[in-house]
Scaffold this motif. Structure first.
Motif, short mmCIF file in Angstrom:
data_model
loop_
_atom_site.label_atom_id
_atom_site.label_comp_id
_atom_site.label_asym_id
_atom_site.label_seq_id
_atom_site.Cartn_x
_atom_site.Cartn_y
_atom_site.Cartn_z
N ARG A 117 0.84 -1.20 0.00
CA ARG A 117 0.00 0.00 0.00
C ARG A 117 0.87 1.25 0.00
O ARG A 117 0.58 2.23 -0.72
N VAL A 118 1.93 1.23 0.80
CA VAL A 118 2.84 2.38 0.84
C VAL A 118 3.46 2.63 -0.53
O VAL A 118 3.55 3.77 -1.00
N LEU A 119 3.88 1.55 -1.20
CA LEU A 119 4.45 1.69 -2.54
C LEU A 119 3.47 2.36 -3.50
O LEU A 119 3.83 3.26 -4.26
N ALA A 120 2.23 1.89 -3.47
CA ALA A 120 1.22 2.43 -4.38
C ALA A 120 0.92 3.89 -4.07
O ALA A 120 0.77 4.72 -4.99
N GLU A 121 0.84 4.25 -2.78
CA GLU A 121 0.46 5.61 -2.40
C GLU A 121 1.58 6.61 -2.57
O GLU A 121 1.31 7.81 -2.75
N HIS A 122 2.84 6.15 -2.50
CA HIS A 122 3.97 7.07 -2.59
C HIS A 122 4.71 7.00 -3.91
O HIS A 122 5.79 7.57 -4.05
N ALA A 123 4.16 6.28 -4.86
CA ALA A 123 4.79 6.21 -6.18
C ALA A 123 4.79 7.61 -6.82
O ALA A 123 3.93 8.45 -6.52
N PRO A 124 5.76 7.88 -7.70
CA PRO A 124 6.79 6.95 -8.17
C PRO A 124 8.05 6.96 -7.31
O PRO A 124 8.27 7.88 -6.54
#
Length: 427
Positions: free
Chosen positions: A351-358
């Protein structure tokens, strides 16, 4: 005595032979009861098979499925114990005496066979939780090199040591107040010379469970030997590798978050880097730092790589999970997040990866053993989520590897070399 090598065939094979001999003596001494012995062996083996399945697959007591070695030896031990029971019940003095000896022999043989399969405790001291890693003698160079090391212009001095240096250090939880056990550290030969260059850093984390400690990385993972070989191939260059304690104790799991089980995240992202930079000629830019780990340590690497790309520009996840977890989801939320479901969801690294991309400057090395049926399937899921967030991903499957220190040692060392290419320590 505590340094007795528990993984050595020179120790194990004589033990197995004595155990088998004891079983044969019991069987031979129980007169006119061969039928009972045969029934005991078959019944014991079946009971062991069921026990392995129930404890390992149904109750999942260790968090990983049993290997075929675990299953076979559980059956063997139960069969031997059944033979001992027959000897105690139906035998005379000789059979009863040897049957009493057979019980601990069978249990120790089985335990050491499983331990050898996992590669967890190389010595008795490791099994007792006693590290024999000496205190690290830090290099005292008042005139360090002026800039970050680069393989293209590195010229090893004539007095370059043949090996790196490792030992234990105490890294206090100054900011986090986390009560960590002593950390271990490995310094490459390039860090031990006069005018040593500034070097990148790898934070390397062990797993969690009985006997878990930073020493597992050096002793079960044979990391000092592996890193020495890496440095030898690159003319003494390699990262500084620090192995801190992210658990506080072997059976504790703060899950690399700040919470009621300990402020592990702050310890790893603030206290450890501050200590390393204060005591060694280490890189300061997060692009030159990597976080790596095996099992629970691999999950931590995923969490910190996703959550703190400014601190760790690279992460090496070996056999990790999808996110922080204790016994189950409810237990995790209750004990690890004070009952706060929202905090639990916010801590999930995918979830963190998706929300803080890129993540244009981050890279990940994600690995597992080919025979790891529990955590192997996690690799493509994590890799896909990381790539979708813009992380540069390298995947690795270790042949003939399970969820064990063979896989961990191989993959963590390969991850270090991968990181060296990213930081220009390797051409």
């Amino acid at each position: 005595m505590t340094t007795l090598p528990l993984l050595s065939a020179h120790v194990l094979l004589p033990l197995y032979a004595v155990t088998l001999l004891a079983a044969v003596v019991v069987a031979a001494a129980v007169r006119r009861s061969w039928r009972w012995i045969a029934v005991a062996v078959v019944a014991g083996a079946l009971l062991g098979t069921l026990l392995s399945w129930f404890l390992g697959d149904v109750l999942d007591v260790l968090g990983i499925p049993p290997t075929w070695v675990d299953r076979v030896w559980t059956g063997v031990v139960c069969a031997l114990l059944a033979v001992a029971v027959v000897g105690l019940v139906r035998g005379r003095l000789l059979a009863r005496t040897v049957a009493v000896l057979l019980v601990p022999l069978a249990l120790v043989s089985g335990g050491l066979a499983v331990n050898r399969d996992a590669g967890l405790f190389p010595t008795i001291a490791d099994a007792l939780g006693e590290s024999h890693v000496p205190a690290l003698r830090l290099p005292m160079d008042p005139h360090p090199g002026p800039r970050l090391a680069d393989a293209s212009d590195w010229r090893p001095p004539h007095d370059l040591p043949a090996h790196g240096r490792y030992g234990s250090v105490r890294i206090p939880g100054t900011v986090s107040h986390f009560r960590a056990r002593p950390a271990l550290m490995w310094l490459p030969p390039a860090a031990l010379v006069d005018h040593a260059p500034e070097l990148p850093v790898v934070v390397m984390l062990s797993g969690q469970g009985p006997g878990a400690a930073p020493a597992n990385i050096l002793e079960a993972g044979r990391m000092a030997d592996r890193l020495d070989e890496v440095a030898r191939r690159h003319h003494g260059l390699a990262p500084i590798v620090v192995m801190p304690d992210q658990l506080a104790e072997a059976t504790n799991n703060p899950m690399c978050v700040d919470g009621p089980l300990g402020n592990s995240a702050t310890y790893l992202t603030r206290d450890v880097p501050a200590w390393v930079q204060a005591h060694l000629h280490a890189a300061t830019d997060g692009a030159d730092w990597a976080v790596s780990g095996f099992s629970q340590g691999g999950t931590c690497a995923l969490q910190l790589g996703a959550g703190r790309p400014d601190r760790f520009g690279s992460w090496i996840d070996v056999s990790g999970q999808l996110g922080p977890v204790l016994r189950d989801r409810d237990d995790t939320i209750t004990r690890g997040f004070r009952g706060d479901s929202a905090a639990f969801r916010a801590a999930q690294p995918l979830r963190v990866l998706a929300e803080h991309a890129p993540y244009p400057d981050s890279a990940a090395f994600i690995a597992a053993g080919a025979d790891d049926t529990r955590y192997g399937p996690v690799v493509p899921r994590v890799a896909a989520a990381a790539r979708a967030a813009g992380v540069t991903v390298t995947e690795r499957v270790v042949e003939d590897g399970g969820h064990d220190w063979h896989t961990a040692g191989v993959a963590l060392a390969e991850g270090v070399v991968w990181f060296m290419h990213r930081t220009h320590l390797a051409r």
